[in-house]
Design an enzyme around this catalytic site. Sequence first.
Site, PDB file in Angstrom:
ATOM      1  N   ASN A   1       3.292   5.684   8.931  1.00 63.56           N
ATOM      2  CA  ASN A   1       4.738   5.011   7.590  1.00 63.56           C
ATOM      3  C   ASN A   1       6.308   6.469   8.456  1.00 63.56           C
ATOM      4  OD1 ASN A   1       2.602   3.475   5.556  1.00 63.56           O
ATOM      5  ND2 ASN A   1       4.618   2.440   7.130  1.00 63.56           N
TER       6      ASN A   1
ATOM      7  N   HIS B   1       1.050  -1.485   0.238  1.00 64.59           N
ATOM      8  CA  HIS B   1       0.025   0.564  -0.181  1.00 64.59           C
ATOM      9  C   HIS B   1       0.988   1.186  -0.045  1.00 64.59           C
ATOM     10  CE1 HIS B   1       0.977   0.773   3.721  1.00 64.59           C
ATOM     11  NE2 HIS B   1       0.895  -0.150   4.392  1.00 64.59           N
TER      12      HIS B   1
ATOM     13  N   GLU C   1      -2.303  -6.441   7.631  1.00 65.63           N
ATOM     14  CA  GLU C   1      -0.678  -6.541   7.988  1.00 65.63           C
ATOM     15  C   GLU C   1      -0.648  -7.700   9.080  1.00 65.63           C
ATOM     16  OE1 GLU C   1       2.122  -6.776   7.834  1.00 65.63           O
ATOM     17  OE2 GLU C   1       2.443  -4.673   7.644  1.00 65.63           O
TER      18      GLU C   1
END
Length: 209
Positions: free
Chosen positions: A15, A9, A82
């Site tokens: 992130n 993604h 995830e």
Amino acid sequence: MTTIYLVRHGATEWNRTKRAQGQADVPLNEDGRLQALHAAEAFSTLALEAVYASDLARAAETARAIAASHDLEVQIDPRFSEIDQGDWTGLSTDEIRKRWPDLWGPARHYSARPGGESPSQVRERALAGLADVTSAHPDGNVVVVSHGGTIRWLGAEALGYDDKRSARIRGLGNGQAVSVTARIEDGRVQLFDLERLDGNTPDLDDPND
């Protein structure tokens, strides 16, 4: 055989700030939306049979960008989510390293999260998902938008690596992809021919790298 493109993604704020996301449903940020568009452009001329994504917003939004130019609906499958980061969820990498020094570094690629999942659990559920994808599309090209850890352990399967050896696989950037070929043998999906679309070798130990 089926060619499966495993796409990570686009980026999120977590992130950017290096916080453990796991199954926290963090949306794409501006960079992530651009990465999704770039991924869509990269796949725009490839004939696709289907586009799948995990049930997390960052994966689904990336997948929708890819699917749009092919007039396909994104098929959501939580098995491609995830790893559940458990007690690590929302913490920075520095915080995790300080509180669980024995579980960070390479160990995070083969150790269970406190209060969460283990890599082996992620591998098994994601492989079950790919088995269904391969059975539904026994040839042609399929995109599966997933997550860095999940793609790592699927890549390890294609390379014949156990979870510990998976620590040597080169990490995949946001919006980047690898391809594998897949077929069903004795009721189980078999993965082969792992290839990074950015041209890098998948294994950090490659003597030619």
